[in-house]
Scaffold this motif. Structure first.
Motif, PDB file in Angstrom:
ATOM      1  N   GLY A  71      44.285  53.525  41.957  1.00 25.37           N
ATOM      2  CA  GLY A  71      45.323  53.414  40.938  1.00 25.37           C
ATOM      3  C   GLY A  71      44.828  52.958  39.578  1.00 25.37           C
ATOM      4  N   VAL A  72      43.541  52.581  39.476  1.00 26.87           N
ATOM      5  CA  VAL A  72      43.033  52.110  38.183  1.00 26.87           C
ATOM      6  C   VAL A  72      42.610  53.313  37.344  1.00 26.87           C
ATOM      7  N   THR A  73      43.200  53.407  36.148  1.00 22.39           N
ATOM      8  CA  THR A  73      42.891  54.564  35.300  1.00 22.39           C
ATOM      9  C   THR A  73      42.361  54.160  33.930  1.00 22.39           C
ATOM     10  N   THR A  74      42.475  52.861  33.578  1.00 20.96           N
ATOM     11  CA  THR A  74      42.156  52.472  32.201  1.00 20.96           C
ATOM     12  C   THR A  74      40.692  52.092  31.997  1.00 20.96           C
ATOM     13  N   VAL A  75      39.981  51.783  33.072  1.00 22.98           N
ATOM     14  CA  VAL A  75      38.537  51.557  32.939  1.00 22.98           C
ATOM     15  C   VAL A  75      37.831  52.350  34.038  1.00 22.98           C
ATOM     16  N   ALA A  76      36.585  52.699  33.759  1.00 24.19           N
ATOM     17  CA  ALA A  76      35.839  53.525  34.709  1.00 24.19           C
ATOM     18  C   ALA A  76      34.534  52.829  35.043  1.00 24.19           C
ATOM     19  N   PRO A  77      33.968  53.129  36.207  1.00 23.11           N
ATOM     20  CA  PRO A  77      32.661  52.558  36.549  1.00 23.11           C
ATOM     21  C   PRO A  77      31.650  52.830  35.433  1.00 23.11           C
ATOM     22  N   GLY A  78      30.809  51.849  35.172  1.00 22.91           N
ATOM     23  CA  GLY A  78      29.806  51.978  34.128  1.00 22.91           C
ATOM     24  C   GLY A  78      30.230  51.348  32.809  1.00 22.91           C
ATOM     25  N   ALA A  79      31.523  51.027  32.665  1.00 21.13           N
ATOM     26  CA  ALA A  79      31.990  50.436  31.403  1.00 21.13           C
ATOM     27  C   ALA A  79      31.401  49.043  31.232  1.00 21.13           C
ATOM     28  N   ARG A  80      30.920  48.776  30.015  1.00 19.14           N
ATOM     29  CA  ARG A  80      30.461  47.424  29.679  1.00 19.14           C
ATOM     30  C   ARG A  80      31.673  46.665  29.160  1.00 19.14           C
ATOM     31  N   VAL A  81      31.929  45.488  29.737  1.00 16.95           N
ATOM     32  CA  VAL A  81      33.167  44.790  29.396  1.00 16.95           C
ATOM     33  C   VAL A  81      32.953  43.294  29.192  1.00 16.95           C
ATOM     34  N   ALA A  82      33.765  42.750  28.278  1.00 18.12           N
ATOM     35  CA  ALA A  82      33.965  41.302  28.209  1.00 18.12           C
ATOM     36  C   ALA A  82      35.187  41.018  29.060  1.00 18.12           C
ATOM     37  N   VAL A  83      35.106  39.990  29.898  1.00 20.26           N
ATOM     38  CA  VAL A  83      36.182  39.747  30.864  1.00 20.26           C
ATOM     39  C   VAL A  83      37.051  38.587  30.378  1.00 20.26           C
ATOM     40  N   ASN A  84      38.314  38.900  30.136  1.00 23.88           N
ATOM     41  CA  ASN A  84      39.277  37.855  29.793  1.00 23.88           C
ATOM     42  C   ASN A  84      39.608  37.089  31.075  1.00 23.88           C
ATOM     43  N   PRO A  85      39.317  35.774  31.101  1.00 22.30           N
ATOM     44  CA  PRO A  85      39.521  35.016  32.339  1.00 22.30           C
ATOM     45  C   PRO A  85      40.989  34.752  32.662  1.00 22.30           C
ATOM     46  N   SER A  86      41.899  35.088  31.730  1.00 22.15           N
ATOM     47  CA  SER A  86      43.324  34.795  31.946  1.00 22.15           C
ATOM     48  C   SER A  86      43.969  35.900  32.757  1.00 22.15           C
ATOM     49  N   ARG A  87      44.736  35.497  33.765  1.00 21.89           N
ATOM     50  CA  ARG A  87      45.546  36.460  34.499  1.00 21.89           C
ATOM     51  C   ARG A  87      46.985  35.962  34.396  1.00 21.89           C
ATOM     52  N   TRP A  88      47.718  36.500  33.405  1.00 22.85           N
ATOM     53  CA  TRP A  88      49.086  36.028  33.174  1.00 22.85           C
ATOM     54  C   TRP A  88      50.070  36.974  33.822  1.00 22.85           C
ATOM     55  N   CYS A  89      51.310  36.467  34.040  1.00 18.50           N
ATOM     56  CA  CYS A  89      52.251  37.233  34.860  1.00 18.50           C
ATOM     57  C   CYS A  89      52.952  38.328  34.063  1.00 18.50           C
ATOM     58  N   GLY A  90      53.143  38.098  32.757  1.00 23.24           N
ATOM     59  CA  GLY A  90      53.767  39.122  31.931  1.00 23.24           C
ATOM     60  C   GLY A  90      55.286  39.137  31.954  1.00 23.24           C
ATOM     61  N   HIS A  91      55.921  38.344  32.832  1.00 20.86           N
ATOM     62  CA  HIS A  91      57.387  38.422  32.886  1.00 20.86           C
ATOM     63  C   HIS A  91      58.105  37.091  32.728  1.00 20.86           C
ATOM     64  N   CYS A  92      57.379  35.981  32.687  1.00 19.90           N
ATOM     65  CA  CYS A  92      58.073  34.697  32.510  1.00 19.90           C
ATOM     66  C   CYS A  92      58.518  34.558  31.047  1.00 19.90           C
ATOM     67  N   ASP A  93      59.318  33.530  30.760  1.00 16.43           N
ATOM     68  CA  ASP A  93      59.844  33.365  29.396  1.00 16.43           C
ATOM     69  C   ASP A  93      58.722  33.222  28.374  1.00 16.43           C
ATOM     70  N   ARG A  94      57.679  32.454  28.722  1.00 21.04           N
ATOM     71  CA  ARG A  94      56.595  32.233  27.766  1.00 21.04           C
ATOM     72  C   ARG A  94      55.819  33.534  27.514  1.00 21.04           C
ATOM     73  N   CYS A  95      55.577  34.294  28.573  1.00 15.25           N
ATOM     74  CA  CYS A  95      54.909  35.577  28.380  1.00 15.25           C
ATOM     75  C   CYS A  95      55.746  36.474  27.473  1.00 15.25           C
ATOM     76  N   ARG A  96      57.065  36.472  27.706  1.00 22.47           N
ATOM     77  CA  ARG A  96      57.913  37.391  26.956  1.00 22.47           C
ATOM     78  C   ARG A  96      58.092  36.974  25.506  1.00 22.47           C
ATOM     79  N   GLU A  97      57.889  35.684  25.206  1.00 20.64           N
ATOM     80  CA  GLU A  97      57.997  35.292  23.797  1.00 20.64           C
ATOM     81  C   GLU A  97      56.643  35.409  23.088  1.00 20.64           C
TER      82      GLU A  97
END
Ligand code: ZN
Ligand code: ZN
Length: 343
Positions: A77-103
């Motif tokens: 199901g992953v379509t936005t990155v492909a094997p071989g991509a060089r990446v900086a990894v954002n250590p944050s995994r936020w939920c995206g739906h709580c009040d703070r995320c939405r503001e």
């Protein structure tokens, strides 16, 4: 690849490279091969004391949240990155739906997980591991010309960009207390954001000499002159990046009337004493700064374009296999500013 070799903290000064089994890559996740990782002040707090501030490691914790690498495999199901991509990894995994995320303050997400942090139990494991899994949203592509060591420092630069945003530094005189990696990157970020003048403050000569070479307009050594901050024109903004209670007191006393004090450093856990009446009498804005939101992508952009030279603060690189020696080196402020682990 069935196991990852991971720098795992079992207690204060008990950091071991252990082989951890890798689960089958879950749908929606990507597997990243470690290429570089910055040792952060918070990693060093965990390493030395098993905790930072109120976050206490209560189970084995893989350290590391400033990491870059190569996408090795992508789950279903992953379509936005492909094997071989060089990446900086954002250590944050936020939920995206709580009040703070939405503001639009995802750093304050009610349900956030953060790599290599004991802020939640069970802890989210960190990135000082030969392989680790992440969400595709955490992976920000970096151009081939950017070394992984620089890409790994997008995270601390993002922290500092957030702090100068919280301090609204454009056109202002800015003093930064603590000339460690975060303080130095905050100074560079403040310049980038239009600060009129920058002063670096510390209690040790070596980091201040480094700050001068990096472009600080002024340095104040409080070990040589405890009242040194009173001798300079009162700054519009003071950013406390050292995590010392005394420094917080200095910041409140030194900032101009009507100025802003930004709390960026992690102070000791529990109650601390500080002169708070001047916050009222000088009408100070006392603001906190915690991690970052969209500043992560901004930081990758500034590093990729060369606008902020994060490699200027890197004083050593060491292989992940030598992680204990690398931590001891990082702890020695007379020798080290920033130590970066490599594959
Ligand atoms: Zn960090
Ligand atoms: Zn959220």
């Amino acid at each position: 690849m069935t196991t990852a070799r991971a720098a795992t903290l079992y207690g204060p000064k008990d950091l071991r490279l252990v082989d951890r089994p890798l689960d089958e890559l879950a749908p929606g996740f990507v597997r990243v091969r470690f290429a570089a990782g910055g040792i952060c002040g918070s990693d060093m707090h965990y390493y030395s004391h098993g905790r930072i501030g109120n976050f206490v490691a209560t189970a084995p914790l893989v350290l590391g949240h400033e990491v870059a690498g190569v996408v090795e495999a992508v789950g279903e199901g992953v379509t936005t990155v492909a094997p071989g991509a060089r990446v900086a990894v954002n250590p944050s995994r936020w939920c995206g739906h709580c009040d703070r995320c939405r503001e639009g303050r995802r750093n304050l997400c009610e349900n956030i997980y953060f790599m290599g942090s004991a802020s939640k139990t069970p802890h989210m494991q960190g990135g000082f591991a030969t392989w680790f899994d992440a969400l595709p949203e955490q992976c920000v592509p970096v151009p081939d010309a950017v070394p992984f060591e620089a890409a790994a420092l997008a995270e601390p630069l993002a922290v500092c960009l957030h702090a100068v945003n919280r301090g609204n530094v454009a056109g202002k005189s800015v003093a930064v207390i603590g000339a460690g990696p975060i303080g130095l990157l905050t100074m560079l970020a403040a310049k980038r954001k239009g600060a009129r003048e920058t002063t670096m403050v510390d209690i040790a000569a070596a980091p201040l000499a480094f700050a001068s070479r990096l472009g600080a307009d002024r340095v104040v050594d409080l070990s040589a002159d405890a009242g040194g901050l009173a001798a300079i024109p009162a700054p519009d903004v003071v950013i406390e990046a050292s995590g010392s209670t005394k420094a917080l007191a200095s910041a409140i006393m030194a900032v101009r009337r009507g100025g802003t004090v930004v709390l960026l450093g992690s102070l000791p856990g529990g109650d601390i004493a500080a002169p708070i009446n001047p916050v009222m009498a000088k009408e100070l804005d006392l603001v906190g700064s915690f991690r970052f939101d969209t500043e992560f992508e901004e930081a990758v952009g500034l590093i990729a374009s060369g606008a902020v030279d994060v490699m200027a603060i890197v004083t050593a690189t060491r292989p992940l296999a030598d992680v204990n020696a690398a931590f001891e080196l990082a702890l020695d402020r007379s020798q080290s500013v920033k130590v970066v682990l490599t594959a």
